[in-house]
Write an enzyme that holds these catalytic residues in place. Structure first.
Site, PDB file in Angstrom:
ATOM      1  N   CYS A 224       0.833  -1.211   0.000  1.00 37.78           N
ATOM      2  CA  CYS A 224       0.000   0.000   0.000  1.00 37.78           C
ATOM      3  C   CYS A 224       0.866   1.258   0.000  1.00 37.78           C
ATOM      4  O   CYS A 224       0.600   2.205  -0.745  1.00 37.78           O
ATOM      5  CB  CYS A 224      -0.924  -0.012   1.212  1.00 37.78           C
ATOM      6  SG  CYS A 224      -2.017   1.422   1.287  1.00 37.78           S
TER       7      CYS A 224
ATOM      8  N   CYS B  16      -6.144  -3.165   7.347  1.00 36.95           N
ATOM      9  CA  CYS B  16      -7.285  -2.241   7.225  1.00 36.95           C
ATOM     10  C   CYS B  16      -8.454  -2.846   6.463  1.00 36.95           C
ATOM     11  O   CYS B  16      -9.605  -2.554   6.766  1.00 36.95           O
ATOM     12  CB  CYS B  16      -6.850  -0.923   6.600  1.00 36.95           C
ATOM     13  SG  CYS B  16      -6.423  -1.039   4.847  1.00 36.95           S
TER      14      CYS B  16
END
Length: 355
Positions: free
Chosen positions: A103, A199
Site C-alpha cells: 500500500c 485495514c
C-alpha cells in the site's frame, strides 16, 4: 506564497495531529481520506475499518475543527489490483505478505503523490512515525523519536523523489505527546485506539477473507513431515504460516510447528521447533535509501517482520535482483513473502521481500 501539502487522513489521532502541526508550521494544508475498498457490505459495515463511514466522518470533523479543506479521493481500483489481489495471490502461493508495504509503495507514496501534484501541491504528508532528513545531498529515513511506535519498517521502498515531496511531522514526537496535543486542541479522536489489524480485514480473519475472495482456490490437502510422510489433513494452505503451532488440528503426541508450505503440492510441512530456525535468507525486489545499489558486503541490523527485534547480520549483493542476508544468530520462522528490512543504527538502509 505558502507551500501546499495534501495530507492523507484516516480519522485517527496521528494523521489528525499531523495535519494540525503542518498548518501551524505555515503550510496550506488539504486533508484527504483515501477510499480504498470496494462498495461492498463486507467493507462498509466493518466499523472502524479504513473506509468505514465513521473513519471518514472522524477525518471530516477534524479537518473542519482545524480549519482545512477536506475531500475523499477514490483509489479503489488500484488498491484492489496492487494490494488486495497481491495479498490474496501471495497467500494462495504459500507466502505471508505484508499488505501495508504494498500500500505504501503503490498507493500512499505513488498514487496519492501523483494526485497531490495534479492539484498543484508541493508535498504529501502522513501521520507515520518516521523522520525524513536530508543528509549530504540525499534524503534518508531515520527512526522516529518514539521507538515503540516507529514505522520505518514499512517505508523501505521509498524513492528519492518521493522522500523529497513527503512530510511526516509525527516522527519528531512521542505518541503520548501526539495524544496530548489532540486533547489540547479539542480533537475528539485524542483517545481513539490505534488500529492494529489489516485495514481491509478488520475482523483479522485472513483465511476467511481469502476464501471469500477466491472460494474455488482454497483446497484441503495433506500435512506431511520433512520426508513427505502424510500425517493428516489441512483445511487449505492459506490458513497457515511458518512457525505456527496453534490451530493445526493434528494430534502427533508432541509439539509440532509449520516448517514449510509447498503450494505446488498443496502440502503443509510440519516438524520440530529447531527446524524453523535458519541463519540466512535471500531477498529480492530490494530497495536502498542512502545509496542506489548494494555493491559490497555491509554489516546491518535486520528485521524479518514488523514486530521482530532487529538482529545483527551481514548483507551481500548476489546479483542485480537478489541480496543474501547472513545472521549472526539463527532466526525463528523466516517467512517467505514477508519483508526483511536493514538498519544502521537509527538509519533505514533498505529492504526486500524474503524469497
Amino acid at each position: 506564497m505558502n507551500k501546499k501539502v495534501v495530507i492523507g487522513m484516516s480519522g485517527g489521532v496521528d494523521s489528525s495531529v499531523a495535519a494540525y502541526l503542518l498548518k501551524e508550521q505555515g503550510y496550506d494544508v488539504i486533508g484527504v481520506t483515501m477510499k480504498l475498498t470496494p462498495d461492498d457490505a463486507f467493507y462498509t459495515e466493518q466499523e472502524g475499518g479504513c473506509c468505514s463511514l465513521s473513519a471518514v466522518e472522524d477525518a471530516r470533523r477534524v479537518a473542519y475543527r482545524i480549519g482545512i479543506p477536506f475531500y475523499v479521493v477514490n483509489f479503489t481500483d488500484i488498491f484492489k489490483e496492487k494490494v488486495i489481489d497481491y495479498f490474496t495471490e501471495e497467500y494462495l502461493n504459500g507466502k505471508t505478505p505484508n499488505p501495508c508495504i504494498a500500500c505504501n509503495k503503490y498507493i500512499k507514496f505513488d498514487a496519492l503523490l501523483k494526485k497531490a501534484e495534479s492539484l498543484g501541491a508541493d508535498y504529501i504528508a502522513t501521520g507515520h512515525y518516521c523522520r525524513i532528513v536530508e543528509e549530504n545531498g540525499r534524503y534518508v529515513i531515520r527512526k522516529s523519536e518514539d521507538e515503540k511506535k516507529d514505522q520505518t519498517y514499512v517505508m523501505y521502498n521509498m524513492t528519492q523523489d518521493q522522500l523529497k515531496h513527503t512530510l511526516m511531522p509525527c516522527g519528531d514526537y512521542k505518541k503520548d505527546r501526539i495524544r496530548e496535543i489532540a486533547r489540547e486542541i479539542g480533537l475528539n479522536v485524542f483517545d481513539k485506539k490505534d488500529s492494529e489489524e489489516i485495514c481491509f480485514i478488520p475482523d483479522n480473519d485472513h483465511g476467511g477473507f481469502i476464501k471469500r475472495e477466491c472460494p474455488k482456490a482454497v483446497k484441503t490437502g495433506n500435512f506431511v513431515d520433512k520426508e513427505g510422510k502424510v500425517l493428516g489433513k489441512h483445511k487449505g494452505i492459506i490458513y497457515y504460516t511458518i512457525g505456527q503451532r496453534k490451530g493445526l488440528g493434528i494430534a502427533t503426541g508432541k509439539r509440532v510447528f509449520v516448517t514449510n508450505i509447498d503450494a505446488m503440492k498443496n502440502q503443509v510441512v510440519i516438524g520440530e521447533e529447531e527446524e524453523i530456525f535458519e541463519n540466512e535468507l535471500i531477498s529480492f525486489k530490494n530497495n536502498f535509501i542512502p545509496f542506489d545499489k548494494l555493491t559490497e558486503p555491509m554489516e546491518v541490523d535486520a528485521k524479518i517482520r514488523y514486530n521482530a527485534k532487529a538482529s545483527k547480520a551481514t548483507i551481500y549483493p548476489v546479483d542485480d535482483e537478489n541480496v543474501k542476508v547472513k545472521f549472526e544468530k539463527p532466526q525463528r520462522a523466516i517467512t517467505k513473502g514477508q519483508s526483511v528490512v536493514f538498519y544502521d543504527g537509527d538509519l533505514l538502509v533498505g529492504g526486500g521481500i524474503i524469497k
